[in-house]
Enzyme design. Sequence first.
Site, PDB file in Angstrom:
ATOM      1  N   ASP A   1       0.846  -1.191   0.000  1.00 23.70           N
ATOM      2  CA  ASP A   1       0.000   0.000   0.000  1.00 23.70           C
ATOM      3  C   ASP A   1       0.886   1.249   0.000  1.00 23.70           C
ATOM      4  OD1 ASP A   1      -3.219   0.503   1.021  1.00 23.70           O
ATOM      5  OD2 ASP A   1      -1.822   2.189   1.085  1.00 23.70           O
TER       6      ASP A   1
ATOM      7  N   ASN B   1     -12.696  -3.414   2.722  1.00 25.14           N
ATOM      8  CA  ASN B   1     -13.623  -2.300   2.891  1.00 25.14           C
ATOM      9  C   ASN B   1     -14.590  -2.333   1.705  1.00 25.14           C
ATOM     10  OD1 ASN B   1     -12.292  -1.366   5.212  1.00 25.14           O
ATOM     11  ND2 ASN B   1     -10.813  -0.228   3.995  1.00 25.14           N
TER      12      ASN B   1
ATOM     13  N   GLN C   1     -14.302   2.411   1.558  1.00 27.83           N
ATOM     14  CA  GLN C   1     -13.708   1.976   0.278  1.00 27.83           C
ATOM     15  C   GLN C   1     -13.497   3.194  -0.619  1.00 27.83           C
ATOM     16  OE1 GLN C   1     -15.940  -0.913  -2.013  1.00 27.83           O
ATOM     17  NE2 GLN C   1     -14.327  -1.075  -3.565  1.00 27.83           N
TER      18      GLN C   1
ATOM     19  N   VAL D   1     -11.199   2.866  -3.591  1.00 30.96           N
ATOM     20  CA  VAL D   1     -10.842   2.414  -4.944  1.00 30.96           C
ATOM     21  C   VAL D   1     -11.877   1.359  -5.366  1.00 30.96           C
ATOM     22  CG1 VAL D   1      -9.090   1.319  -6.394  1.00 30.96           C
ATOM     23  CG2 VAL D   1      -8.387   2.865  -4.540  1.00 30.96           C
TER      24      VAL D   1
ATOM     25  N   HIS E   1     -10.413  -5.316  -3.351  1.00 32.91           N
ATOM     26  CA  HIS E   1      -9.058  -5.508  -2.833  1.00 32.91           C
ATOM     27  C   HIS E   1      -9.139  -5.923  -1.380  1.00 32.91           C
ATOM     28  CE1 HIS E   1     -10.237  -1.267  -2.442  1.00 32.91           C
ATOM     29  NE2 HIS E   1      -9.532  -1.219  -1.329  1.00 32.91           N
TER      30      HIS E   1
ATOM     31  N   HIS F   1      -6.979  -5.846   2.097  1.00 35.35           N
ATOM     32  CA  HIS F   1      -5.824  -5.344   2.839  1.00 35.35           C
ATOM     33  C   HIS F   1      -5.294  -6.493   3.696  1.00 35.35           C
ATOM     34  CE1 HIS F   1      -6.782  -0.893   2.383  1.00 35.35           C
ATOM     35  NE2 HIS F   1      -7.963  -1.423   2.116  1.00 35.35           N
TER      36      HIS F   1
END
Length: 114
Positions: A30, A87, A94, A96, A100, A102
């Site tokens: 990240d 998220n 969220q 993006v 995804h 994390h």
Amino acid sequence: MEKTLFEKIADGEIPADIVYQDAQCVAFRDIAPVAPQHVLLVPRKPIPSLSGAVGEDAELLGHLMLTAAQIAEHLGLKEQGYRVVANTGSAAGQTVPHLHFHILGGRTLEWPPG
Ligand code: 5GP
């Protein structure tokens, strides 16, 4: 359709510190880590969020979860523990619109999250 930020990273069009990749997914550090280890795991398929996943994505989602565990082990987090977070939607933070996960570790993570 315009590629998402994470599609561009997966396709090598935007640089990232990649820690793992295969035919189905890419994992990279990240850009603004919130823990000593903070990796994002994304499918190459541009699913907008967990809410956008459908039945035919079941195998892909299973692959992502097993891959997250392997990456966490590779990062040295297996013994002390880690967190895998998706998220989903604006209230969850969220930012993006490409699914995804994390992978967070390297410090004690509080519960409940903020
Ligand atoms: P979200 O808030 O959607 O759950 O997570 C998006 C994550 O993407 C954030 O933690 C943010 O720091 C990260 N991010 C945003 N832009 C970039 C980028 O260009 N490169 C990398 N490596 N991470 C990014």
